[in-house]
Write an enzyme that holds these catalytic residues in place. Structure first.
Site, PDB file in Angstrom:
ATOM      1  N   ILE A  44       1.175  -1.486  -0.074  1.00 39.85           N
ATOM      2  CA  ILE A  44       0.007  -0.534  -0.147  1.00 39.85           C
ATOM      3  C   ILE A  44       0.779   0.996  -0.120  1.00 39.85           C
ATOM      4  O   ILE A  44       0.556   2.032  -0.687  1.00 39.85           O
ATOM      5  CB  ILE A  44      -0.883   0.186   1.412  1.00 39.85           C
ATOM      6  CG1 ILE A  44      -2.176   1.010   0.673  1.00 39.85           C
ATOM      7  CG2 ILE A  44      -0.551   0.495   2.725  1.00 39.85           C
ATOM      8  CD1 ILE A  44      -2.956   0.794  -0.809  1.00 39.85           C
TER       9      ILE A  44
ATOM     10  N   SER B  55      12.028   0.880   6.796  1.00 42.77           N
ATOM     11  CA  SER B  55      12.252  -0.034   6.151  1.00 42.77           C
ATOM     12  C   SER B  55      13.296  -0.786   5.968  1.00 42.77           C
ATOM     13  O   SER B  55      14.047  -1.410   6.512  1.00 42.77           O
ATOM     14  CB  SER B  55      11.726   0.191   4.962  1.00 42.77           C
ATOM     15  OG  SER B  55      11.843  -1.174   3.633  1.00 42.77           O
TER      16      SER B  55
ATOM     17  N   LYS C 146      -5.520   1.946   8.058  1.00 45.15           N
ATOM     18  CA  LYS C 146      -6.897   1.035   8.462  1.00 45.15           C
ATOM     19  C   LYS C 146      -5.817  -0.484   8.137  1.00 45.15           C
ATOM     20  O   LYS C 146      -5.364  -1.286   7.441  1.00 45.15           O
ATOM     21  CB  LYS C 146      -7.726   1.198   7.323  1.00 45.15           C
ATOM     22  CG  LYS C 146      -7.767   1.147   5.952  1.00 45.15           C
ATOM     23  CD  LYS C 146      -7.658  -0.547   4.723  1.00 45.15           C
ATOM     24  CE  LYS C 146      -8.329  -1.338   6.253  1.00 45.15           C
ATOM     25  NZ  LYS C 146      -7.565  -2.929   4.736  1.00 45.15           N
TER      26      LYS C 146
ATOM     27  N   ASP D 284      -9.816  -7.790   7.176  1.00 47.02           N
ATOM     28  CA  ASP D 284      -8.980  -6.754   6.565  1.00 47.02           C
ATOM     29  C   ASP D 284      -9.781  -5.687   5.206  1.00 47.02           C
ATOM     30  O   ASP D 284      -9.862  -4.699   4.992  1.00 47.02           O
ATOM     31  CB  ASP D 284      -7.483  -7.063   6.004  1.00 47.02           C
ATOM     32  CG  ASP D 284      -6.870  -6.073   5.385  1.00 47.02           C
ATOM     33  OD1 ASP D 284      -5.988  -5.534   5.890  1.00 47.02           O
ATOM     34  OD2 ASP D 284      -6.313  -6.169   4.198  1.00 47.02           O
TER      35      ASP D 284
HETATM   36  P1  NAP Z   1       2.098  -5.321   3.181  1.00 51.85           P
HETATM   37  O1  NAP Z   1       2.854  -5.480   1.497  1.00 51.85           O
HETATM   38  O2  NAP Z   1       2.508  -6.726   4.134  1.00 51.85           O
HETATM   39  O3  NAP Z   1       3.557  -4.554   3.324  1.00 51.85           O
HETATM   40  C1  NAP Z   1       3.704  -4.057   5.349  1.00 51.85           C
HETATM   41  C2  NAP Z   1       4.735  -3.890   5.373  1.00 51.85           C
HETATM   42  O4  NAP Z   1       5.020  -3.492   6.850  1.00 51.85           O
HETATM   43  C3  NAP Z   1       6.102  -4.708   5.284  1.00 51.85           C
HETATM   44  O5  NAP Z   1       6.629  -4.061   3.568  1.00 51.85           O
HETATM   45  C4  NAP Z   1       7.205  -3.968   6.091  1.00 51.85           C
HETATM   46  O6  NAP Z   1       8.032  -2.831   5.740  1.00 51.85           O
HETATM   47  C5  NAP Z   1       6.626  -3.988   7.325  1.00 51.85           C
HETATM   48  N1  NAP Z   1       6.102  -4.303   8.622  1.00 51.85           N
HETATM   49  C6  NAP Z   1       6.304  -3.837   9.445  1.00 51.85           C
HETATM   50  N2  NAP Z   1       6.509  -4.821  10.947  1.00 51.85           N
HETATM   51  C7  NAP Z   1       5.490  -6.255   9.985  1.00 51.85           C
HETATM   52  C8  NAP Z   1       5.075  -6.893  10.335  1.00 51.85           C
HETATM   53  N3  NAP Z   1       5.129  -7.252  11.793  1.00 51.85           N
HETATM   54  N4  NAP Z   1       4.987  -8.028   9.115  1.00 51.85           N
HETATM   55  C9  NAP Z   1       4.871  -7.994   8.082  1.00 51.85           C
HETATM   56  N5  NAP Z   1       5.061  -6.574   7.283  1.00 51.85           N
HETATM   57  C10 NAP Z   1       5.630  -5.766   8.153  1.00 51.85           C
HETATM   58  O7  NAP Z   1       0.904  -4.751   3.359  1.00 51.85           O
HETATM   59  P2  NAP Z   1      -0.037  -4.496   2.975  1.00 51.85           P
HETATM   60  O8  NAP Z   1      -0.261  -4.757   1.779  1.00 51.85           O
HETATM   61  O9  NAP Z   1       0.828  -3.296   2.361  1.00 51.85           O
HETATM   62  O10 NAP Z   1      -1.127  -3.311   4.199  1.00 51.85           O
HETATM   63  C11 NAP Z   1       0.027  -2.715   5.180  1.00 51.85           C
HETATM   64  C12 NAP Z   1      -1.772  -2.156   5.507  1.00 51.85           C
HETATM   65  O11 NAP Z   1      -1.894  -1.359   5.083  1.00 51.85           O
HETATM   66  C13 NAP Z   1      -2.495  -3.153   6.423  1.00 51.85           C
HETATM   67  O12 NAP Z   1      -3.522  -2.761   7.366  1.00 51.85           O
HETATM   68  C14 NAP Z   1      -3.393  -3.611   5.408  1.00 51.85           C
HETATM   69  O13 NAP Z   1      -4.963  -3.626   5.687  1.00 51.85           O
HETATM   70  C15 NAP Z   1      -3.776  -1.752   4.219  1.00 51.85           C
HETATM   71  N6  NAP Z   1      -4.028  -1.797   3.255  1.00 51.85           N
HETATM   72  C16 NAP Z   1      -4.268  -2.449   2.281  1.00 51.85           C
HETATM   73  C17 NAP Z   1      -4.145  -2.428   0.328  1.00 51.85           C
HETATM   74  C18 NAP Z   1      -4.266  -3.195   0.261  1.00 51.85           C
HETATM   75  O14 NAP Z   1      -4.431  -3.193  -1.381  1.00 51.85           O
HETATM   76  N7  NAP Z   1      -2.751  -4.008   0.158  1.00 51.85           N
HETATM   77  C19 NAP Z   1      -5.107  -1.341   0.644  1.00 51.85           C
HETATM   78  C20 NAP Z   1      -5.849  -0.457   1.630  1.00 51.85           C
HETATM   79  C21 NAP Z   1      -4.875  -0.822   2.941  1.00 51.85           C
HETATM   80  P3  NAP Z   1       9.176  -3.351   5.511  1.00 51.85           P
HETATM   81  O15 NAP Z   1       9.368  -4.640   4.164  1.00 51.85           O
HETATM   82  O16 NAP Z   1       9.708  -2.490   4.437  1.00 51.85           O
HETATM   83  O17 NAP Z   1      10.000  -3.426   6.668  1.00 51.85           O
END
Ligand code: NAP
Length: 313
Positions: free
Chosen positions: A19, A41, A95, A173
């Site tokens: 995101i 990161s 969120k 989620d």
């Molecule tokens: P993601 O791709 O898994 O990215 C989350 C990032 O958070 C990881 O890349 C990592 O960053 C960091 N991180 C820190 N502690 C972590 C842990 N314990 N486990 C995993 N990652 C950790 O997830 P995302 O889809 O971006 O979602 C993140 C948030 O945004 C969630 O709350 C989700 O509901 C929200 N969101 C997501 C979307 C979507 O379409 N994916 C849409 C709207 C909102 P580094 O690799 O840089 O360390």
């Protein structure tokens, strides 16, 4: 009072995952009120932007900054937000805003005390048809509402193991996005009557949920969340009233009334989020609405928890 630089709000992104890359970075880059000055990161971050392995390290050794956007999974967000507030930074929460309601109360109290802006974002509320739907529903008698939020987890969340952990929310989620729209547009508060949550036998978070809500006028409000839908994806809210039926589709970007499309527009929800965050910071205000999170907590507390077949990605 928090120190604000003259000029753009200097912001850092924490957690450079899907995101952050898809939405936060483009919206910050396109908004003259912000300047992206650093990332946190565990990976390499972004070209040309200072990256730090931990938030603590960035706050102690990094560039001057005014605000952070926390784009990590919700389970680690409270700890990060607390640290940022203690360093007198304004905080944007992706969120769901945290893993529990009490965590958010804690953060809200601290932000209020120190006159910092805390913004619990609900991106779906910035979809093009959400405010028009809210406006159209005003003064009408609701007869029923049906919310269908059905998508393919393998397509939208490949490799995201955190989402299946306790505190990872599972199908809530995306489901909390539907709750963020419904709590915004309906004229009366809603509350849950019964729920069935289906947990894969090898996972700690649900893959599907059927829920019945109502309101003080006994309106039947049905939610069906399912992460096993392949083919066409469904993010629909249908609300029948005494003056016709409103249908929101595609997560709030399309609005039809009585079968006629009134709005069909893809706006950047995150551009809206960052415009709002800039206003909050300028006015020293917070925006923290926990109603969608409260309904999820109620569903976990009130619902039957049933096992279903194991999920493998
Ligand atoms: P993601 O791709 O898994 O990215 C989350 C990032 O958070 C990881 O890349 C990592 O960053 C960091 N991180 C820190 N502690 C972590 C842990 N314990 N486990 C995993 N990652 C950790 O997830 P995302 O889809 O971006 O979602 C993140 C948030 O945004 C969630 O709350 C989700 O509901 C929200 N969101 C997501 C979307 C979507 O379409 N994916 C849409 C709207 C909102 P580094 O690799 O840089 O360390």
């Amino acid at each position: 009072m928090a120190a604000i630089s003259v000029g753009p709000i200097r912001i850092a992104i924490v957690g450079v995952g899907k995101i952050a890359r898809d939405q936060h970075i483009p919206s910050i880059t396109d908004n003259a009120d912000f300047e992206l000055v650093a990332t946190v990161s565990s990976q390499s971050g972004l070209d040309d932007i200072a990256n730090f392995k931990t938030l603590k390290h960035m706050l102690e050794q990094g560039p001057e900054l005014d605000a952070v956007a926390l784009c990590t999974p919700p389970s680690v967000r409270h700890e990060l937000a607390l640290l940022a507030l203690e360093h007198r930074k304004h905080v944007l929460l992706e969120k769901p805003p945290g893993a529990t309601l009490s965590e958010i109360d804690d953060l809200t109290a601290l932000a209020d005390q120190d006159e910092l802006s805390l913004f619990a974002t609900w991106h779906s509320r910035f979809a093009a048809a959400v405010q028009p739907a809210k406006h159209w529903l005003q003064g009408k008698q609701l007869r029923r509402a049906t919310i269908l939020w059905k998508e393919d987890v393998r397509h939208w969340h490949p490799g995201q193991e955190w989402i299946w952990d306790a505190g990872g929310f599972g199908v809530f989620d995306p489901g909390i996005n539907a709750l963020s729209i419904i709590t915004e547009i309906l004229p009366r508060p809603i509350f849950i009557k019964d729920a069935t949550l289906l947990f894969p036998e090898n996972r700690a978070a649900p893959i599907a949920a059927d829920m019945n809500f109502t309101d003080s006028a006994n309106t039947p409000i049905r939610f069906e969340l399912d992460w096993r839908q392949t083919g066409p994806q469904t993010w629909d809210i249908e609300i029948e009233t005494d003056q016709g039926t409103l249908l929101l589709q595609k997560g709030g970007s399309v609005m039809s009334i009585g079968g006629n499309v009134h709005i069909e527009e893809n706006v950047s929800e995150y551009d809206g989020i960052y415009r709002r965050f800039a206003d909050l910071i300028k006015n020293r205000e917070s925006d923290v609405d926990v109603r969608p999170l409260r309904h999820v907590a109620d569903a976990f507390m009130r619902g039957h928890h049933l096992k279903t077949e194991a999920f493998t990605s």
